[in-house]
Every structure is written in C-alpha cells, then in structure tokens.
Design a protein around this motif. Sequence first.
Motif, PDB file in Angstrom:
ATOM      1  N   ASP A 294       0.790  -1.235   0.000  1.00 56.37           N
ATOM      2  CA  ASP A 294       0.000   0.000   0.000  1.00 56.37           C
ATOM      3  C   ASP A 294       0.820   1.283   0.000  1.00 56.37           C
ATOM      4  O   ASP A 294       0.258   2.370  -0.162  1.00 56.37           O
ATOM      5  CB  ASP A 294      -0.921   0.028   1.233  1.00 56.37           C
ATOM      6  CG  ASP A 294      -1.861  -1.164   1.285  1.00 56.37           C
ATOM      7  OD1 ASP A 294      -2.293  -1.616   0.202  1.00 56.37           O
ATOM      8  OD2 ASP A 294      -2.144  -1.651   2.399  1.00 56.37           O
ATOM      9  N   GLY A 295       2.117   1.195   0.255  1.00 53.66           N
ATOM     10  CA  GLY A 295       2.942   2.400   0.311  1.00 53.66           C
ATOM     11  C   GLY A 295       2.822   3.159   1.615  1.00 53.66           C
ATOM     12  O   GLY A 295       3.215   4.324   1.705  1.00 53.66           O
ATOM     13  N   ILE A 296       2.295   2.497   2.652  1.00 52.97           N
ATOM     14  CA  ILE A 296       2.142   3.126   3.967  1.00 52.97           C
ATOM     15  C   ILE A 296       2.964   2.335   4.985  1.00 52.97           C
ATOM     16  O   ILE A 296       2.744   1.135   5.176  1.00 52.97           O
ATOM     17  CB  ILE A 296       0.668   3.169   4.410  1.00 52.97           C
ATOM     18  CG1 ILE A 296      -0.164   3.956   3.390  1.00 52.97           C
ATOM     19  CG2 ILE A 296       0.544   3.792   5.805  1.00 52.97           C
ATOM     20  CD1 ILE A 296      -1.666   3.865   3.637  1.00 52.97           C
ATOM     21  N   TYR A 297       3.909   3.011   5.595  1.00 58.57           N
ATOM     22  CA  TYR A 297       4.774   2.394   6.606  1.00 58.57           C
ATOM     23  C   TYR A 297       4.287   2.886   7.968  1.00 58.57           C
ATOM     24  O   TYR A 297       4.501   4.039   8.344  1.00 58.57           O
ATOM     25  CB  TYR A 297       6.225   2.808   6.350  1.00 58.57           C
ATOM     26  CG  TYR A 297       7.242   2.237   7.317  1.00 58.57           C
ATOM     27  CD1 TYR A 297       7.737   0.947   7.157  1.00 58.57           C
ATOM     28  CD2 TYR A 297       7.741   3.006   8.372  1.00 58.57           C
ATOM     29  CE1 TYR A 297       8.695   0.436   8.026  1.00 58.57           C
ATOM     30  CE2 TYR A 297       8.691   2.505   9.240  1.00 58.57           C
ATOM     31  CZ  TYR A 297       9.166   1.212   9.058  1.00 58.57           C
ATOM     32  OH  TYR A 297      10.110   0.711   9.931  1.00 58.57           O
ATOM     33  N   LYS A 298       3.604   2.007   8.693  1.00 57.52           N
ATOM     34  CA  LYS A 298       2.998   2.403   9.961  1.00 57.52           C
ATOM     35  C   LYS A 298       3.033   1.228  10.937  1.00 57.52           C
ATOM     36  O   LYS A 298       2.382   0.206  10.705  1.00 57.52           O
ATOM     37  CB  LYS A 298       1.542   2.847   9.747  1.00 57.52           C
ATOM     38  CG  LYS A 298       0.855   3.340  11.017  1.00 57.52           C
ATOM     39  CD  LYS A 298      -0.579   3.767  10.730  1.00 57.52           C
ATOM     40  CE  LYS A 298      -1.250   4.266  12.007  1.00 57.52           C
ATOM     41  NZ  LYS A 298      -2.653   4.685  11.756  1.00 57.52           N
ATOM     42  N   PRO A 299       3.824   1.344  12.004  1.00 55.69           N
ATOM     43  CA  PRO A 299       3.873   0.257  12.986  1.00 55.69           C
ATOM     44  C   PRO A 299       2.493  -0.031  13.568  1.00 55.69           C
ATOM     45  O   PRO A 299       1.703   0.882  13.807  1.00 55.69           O
ATOM     46  CB  PRO A 299       4.821   0.807  14.066  1.00 55.69           C
ATOM     47  CG  PRO A 299       5.633   1.850  13.369  1.00 55.69           C
ATOM     48  CD  PRO A 299       4.714   2.462  12.351  1.00 55.69           C
ATOM     49  N   VAL A 326      13.884   7.698  -2.736  1.00 58.31           N
ATOM     50  CA  VAL A 326      13.615   9.125  -3.005  1.00 58.31           C
ATOM     51  C   VAL A 326      14.743   9.777  -3.806  1.00 58.31           C
ATOM     52  O   VAL A 326      14.868  11.005  -3.847  1.00 58.31           O
ATOM     53  CB  VAL A 326      13.368   9.910  -1.693  1.00 58.31           C
ATOM     54  CG1 VAL A 326      12.208   9.300  -0.919  1.00 58.31           C
ATOM     55  CG2 VAL A 326      14.628   9.965  -0.808  1.00 58.31           C
ATOM     56  N   GLY A 327      15.561   8.952  -4.457  1.00 64.27           N
ATOM     57  CA  GLY A 327      16.596   9.498  -5.329  1.00 64.27           C
ATOM     58  C   GLY A 327      17.806  10.029  -4.607  1.00 64.27           C
ATOM     59  O   GLY A 327      18.426  11.003  -5.055  1.00 64.27           O
ATOM     60  N   GLU A 328      18.142   9.409  -3.454  1.00 64.04           N
ATOM     61  CA  GLU A 328      19.322   9.802  -2.666  1.00 64.04           C
ATOM     62  C   GLU A 328      19.254  11.278  -2.274  1.00 64.04           C
ATOM     63  O   GLU A 328      20.237  12.009  -2.355  1.00 64.04           O
ATOM     64  CB  GLU A 328      20.617   9.473  -3.437  1.00 64.04           C
ATOM     65  CG  GLU A 328      20.725   8.002  -3.791  1.00 64.04           C
ATOM     66  CD  GLU A 328      21.968   7.650  -4.586  1.00 64.04           C
ATOM     67  OE1 GLU A 328      23.050   8.185  -4.275  1.00 64.04           O
ATOM     68  OE2 GLU A 328      21.863   6.829  -5.530  1.00 64.04           O
ATOM     69  N   ASN A 329      18.086  11.667  -1.810  1.00 65.61           N
ATOM     70  CA  ASN A 329      17.832  13.055  -1.420  1.00 65.61           C
ATOM     71  C   ASN A 329      17.772  13.141   0.103  1.00 65.61           C
ATOM     72  O   ASN A 329      16.745  12.837   0.707  1.00 65.61           O
ATOM     73  CB  ASN A 329      16.507  13.529  -2.040  1.00 65.61           C
ATOM     74  CG  ASN A 329      16.214  14.987  -1.749  1.00 65.61           C
ATOM     75  OD1 ASN A 329      16.693  15.557  -0.768  1.00 65.61           O
ATOM     76  ND2 ASN A 329      15.419  15.616  -2.597  1.00 65.61           N
ATOM     77  N   ASN A 349       4.433   8.346  -2.511  1.00 67.77           N
ATOM     78  CA  ASN A 349       3.504   8.672  -3.591  1.00 67.77           C
ATOM     79  C   ASN A 349       3.358   7.493  -4.563  1.00 67.77           C
ATOM     80  O   ASN A 349       4.052   6.472  -4.440  1.00 67.77           O
ATOM     81  CB  ASN A 349       3.934   9.952  -4.314  1.00 67.77           C
ATOM     82  CG  ASN A 349       5.305   9.837  -4.986  1.00 67.77           C
ATOM     83  OD1 ASN A 349       5.646   8.801  -5.555  1.00 67.77           O
ATOM     84  ND2 ASN A 349       6.100  10.906  -4.924  1.00 67.77           N
ATOM     85  N   GLU A 350       2.475   7.640  -5.553  1.00 71.58           N
ATOM     86  CA  GLU A 350       2.160   6.538  -6.460  1.00 71.58           C
ATOM     87  C   GLU A 350       3.365   6.102  -7.283  1.00 71.58           C
ATOM     88  O   GLU A 350       3.585   4.911  -7.499  1.00 71.58           O
ATOM     89  CB  GLU A 350       1.004   6.939  -7.389  1.00 71.58           C
ATOM     90  CG  GLU A 350      -0.337   6.995  -6.682  1.00 71.58           C
ATOM     91  CD  GLU A 350      -1.486   7.251  -7.657  1.00 71.58           C
ATOM     92  OE1 GLU A 350      -1.267   7.115  -8.879  1.00 71.58           O
ATOM     93  OE2 GLU A 350      -2.588   7.580  -7.187  1.00 71.58           O
ATOM     94  N   GLU A 351       4.154   7.064  -7.748  1.00 67.12           N
ATOM     95  CA  GLU A 351       5.334   6.721  -8.539  1.00 67.12           C
ATOM     96  C   GLU A 351       6.342   5.941  -7.693  1.00 67.12           C
ATOM     97  O   GLU A 351       6.933   4.951  -8.144  1.00 67.12           O
ATOM     98  CB  GLU A 351       5.984   8.000  -9.077  1.00 67.12           C
ATOM     99  CG  GLU A 351       7.216   7.741  -9.936  1.00 67.12           C
ATOM    100  CD  GLU A 351       7.891   9.019 -10.413  1.00 67.12           C
ATOM    101  OE1 GLU A 351       9.011   8.916 -10.940  1.00 67.12           O
ATOM    102  OE2 GLU A 351       7.313  10.118 -10.232  1.00 67.12           O
ATOM    103  N   GLN A 352       6.533   6.373  -6.457  1.00 62.75           N
ATOM    104  CA  GLN A 352       7.446   5.669  -5.559  1.00 62.75           C
ATOM    105  C   GLN A 352       6.928   4.277  -5.228  1.00 62.75           C
ATOM    106  O   GLN A 352       7.690   3.311  -5.168  1.00 62.75           O
ATOM    107  CB  GLN A 352       7.656   6.485  -4.284  1.00 62.75           C
ATOM    108  CG  GLN A 352       8.460   7.767  -4.520  1.00 62.75           C
ATOM    109  CD  GLN A 352       8.375   8.735  -3.353  1.00 62.75           C
ATOM    110  OE1 GLN A 352       7.450   8.685  -2.531  1.00 62.75           O
ATOM    111  NE2 GLN A 352       9.345   9.646  -3.270  1.00 62.75           N
TER     112      GLN A 352
END
Length: 463
Positions: A294-299, A326-329, A349-352
């Motif tokens: 889902d793209g959600i990191y939540k303990p 995140v592109g080494e940012n 986000n969706e792309e990530q």
Amino acid sequence: MNFVSTRGNVDKIGFIDTVMMGLANDGGLLVPEKIPQIPAEKLNAMSQLTYQELAFEIFSYYVNGEIPEHELKELIEKSYATFRHPEVTPVKKVKDQMYVLELFHGPTFAFKDVALQFLGNLYSYVAKKTGESINILGATSGDTGASAIEGVRGKEGIRICILHPHGKVSKVQELQMTTVHDESVLNLAIEGTFDDGQRIIKELFADVDFKNKYHLRAINSINFVRILAQTVYYFYAYFQVNKEQDAETVNFSVPTGNFGDIFAGYLAKRMGLPVGKLIVATNENNILEDFIRDGIYKPGEFRSTYSPSMDIQVASNFERYLYYLVGENPSEISSLMDIFKREGKIVVNEEQLRQVKADFAAHGVVGEECLQTISKYYTETSYLLDPHTACGVAAYEVCNGPSEVCVTLATAHPAKFNESIERCDIKQTFPEQIQDLFNKPQYLEVIEADKEEIVRHLKKLFN
C-alpha cells in the motif's frame, strides 16, 4: 569510496570511520556515496572464487585500501575459520528450482555470525591499531546478541552490553547470550519488546557527547559493515545455483525483521548481481508487507509469534532503502523521518510505490502457516526448517513464479527454536554445542526498558 549519511549532515568519511561511527552522528544511517558497479565479465570471473576469496573481492570495493590487502585477507580468513562448513554458506537444493542458502554454520548457529564474526575481528583490529578502547552496545530480538558476544568475547580492549526482551526470545537464544561468564560482557533483559530496546539504543547513539565519552560502537545492522558482509552470500548463492540452473536471474526469499538482510540483497542487485525478485517474508508483525502493498509504513500492535527473531515493528534499515527510493535526497529523508517521529507513519507517492513493487514482493505468514510449512517440508523432503526459514519458504510459495528459480535464506538452525519445532510433533537432535548450554549457569540482569536505568548499568561496565 566515501560514505555519507541518509540525512545529509555528516561530512564524507572513509570505511574505518564508517565502522566506528555506526549510527551517523545526525541520526541517519551511513551508506556508500556511490554504489560500485561490477561488470558482467568481472562477475563471471568471481563465480569461480571460494567464499573467502569472494568476500575479499566485494569488501575491497568498499574498504578502498584503508586496510592493507594482506591484513584484510587475514581478517576474512580468521572470521570464517570458525564456521563448521568448508563453504561457509552452502546452498542446498530442496526441490526443483527451489534452494535454501544455509547461513547457520557459524559458532552460534545463526546467519548473524556471517557478519558479526568479521565485525568482531575488525573492531579488534582497529583497537590494536589505534589503542582505543571499544565499548559495544546493541539490542537483539534473539540472534544478534549471541553472535555479537561470540564475535568479540575475549578480545583485548572490547566490552559489550546487549539488551534483549525478557521472555521474548527462544530458550536457546537466551542461553547462548547469558551463559557467557566474562567481566567484559553484560546482558540486560528488558521488560518490553525489541523495539523498545532498539529505540533506546538509537537515542543513546544519537547523543553524540555520550557516544564519544564512552566510546560507544554499534553491533546492530545500523552499522554498514553488517550489510556489506551479508551482501557476499547473495553473490555466492547466485553463483552456486547458476552453475546448475543457468538461470538469467535468481529470486531470493528473505525472512525479514529489521530489513538488514533483505537490504543486503538490494545492495547486491544494485551492484550488478542478476537478482530477480527480492521477496520480503514477514510474520504477523507485517509492517513491511503493508508498505510494499500500500505504500504506507505504519507500525501496528506488537505480536509474539512462532518466529520471534522477526517480532519487530520498526525496521532500522528501512531508512537506507527509503534513501534510494527518493533518489538519494537527504533533505527529503530528514523530512520523512521527522514526519514519522511526529505522526507515526510514512506514506510514499504513487510513482514511488510503483518502484517499491518493482524492487520487492512480500508475504506475511500468519498463524499456523509457519508450522504447517515446517511440517510439510519435513514430510515431503526430510528437510527441517527453523520457523524463520519456514516463513521464507511460505513466502516463496506465494510470490515465486512457476518457472522462476528461488533461493530462500535459511537464517538459523532449527535447534535454536525447538519450541516451534515441538509444536509440529517433530523431535530433533540438538548439536552438542547447543545441548551443553542447558547445564551452564546464566548471567543476566532483568530491568525495566528505561533509558536512565540502562545508562546506569553502562557506566558501571564501561568505567
């Protein structure tokens, strides 16, 4: 080769400084400034090397000459001379296109030995070169503690304190840590979870004045050397399997708690190893499966399971993967970690998320599925899986394609988790080294999961 912090507020440093810093002084994790690329023709030549020779080749990309070649080779030979198998990490074929990589032939019968035998010798090497005392502080969900103590015990100038969650590790794991009688070793059993211990460890390392005053060094996989050493066996396994299968790519299914072992596979893939899927195998503490889906990191709520070494909600090494996602940012990582501290979750986000799904597959093994997998494979193949490896095999069955070759990382010997094996009505014979533990006295102190209480014990040990 320089190393930088995921959060961007540490000057570029070399390999030895990276080893000694452990957790970056800005609270981030140290990563190579640039991941080295190994061309296909070099990979082909490396496929003929022994494990020790392969380790030297891969380490050399990162050590960058800071340790003379002959001394690095000696460190590697010394570290893997303690393993019971001549291949160090042998690959076993269990059935067609399905293999296990046995990582449990080290002194404490767990995969952590592969990295911690080397890191222990490396710390000893640095201590002798610099004359500096080294005080190691770590938290364990079971295996790191025993492996770390075994890696450094008896080495001049090194003291070690390990936190483990009281009553939440297997009996053998507890005995391996607490039967060591040595004035330089302190075992603290905390009334809480591994996540509580890991949080306190990170807070203490983030206190740079305290860290420097007491010469604190990291043994957990926040130390990049842990990741580097584990990267080697992905290369080794791929080469061994490919001699038999001639596969274009090989998938890896990895029992995962703190995200270090799977990140080592990600690093190997980024270096040029033809890895297909990286399958994240979790248990009911499945925060990583949720993130990959889902793209959600939540303990969530902590759960005790049949695979206790994976009973982790907050994965230390996840930040390293986020950094590349995140592109080494580093400024974006700092922002995300601030949000996580404030809101208790990270959302990509969706792309990530599309990239996450390209990098990993995942399966959380729930309830009896772990035990059923142990029973099934023991009945059908006579191969006995420990409960963590069983999670990896169960994830392989869900995530691997029918024509794909897969290696599951066998992370511990089943004798370390007899509580789960007995539930499958399987009787196993303990190795002599493990059987002997039950006759030894234990040395530990049970305390609250309180930072000030832990500091009080540390000052007594380290002064």
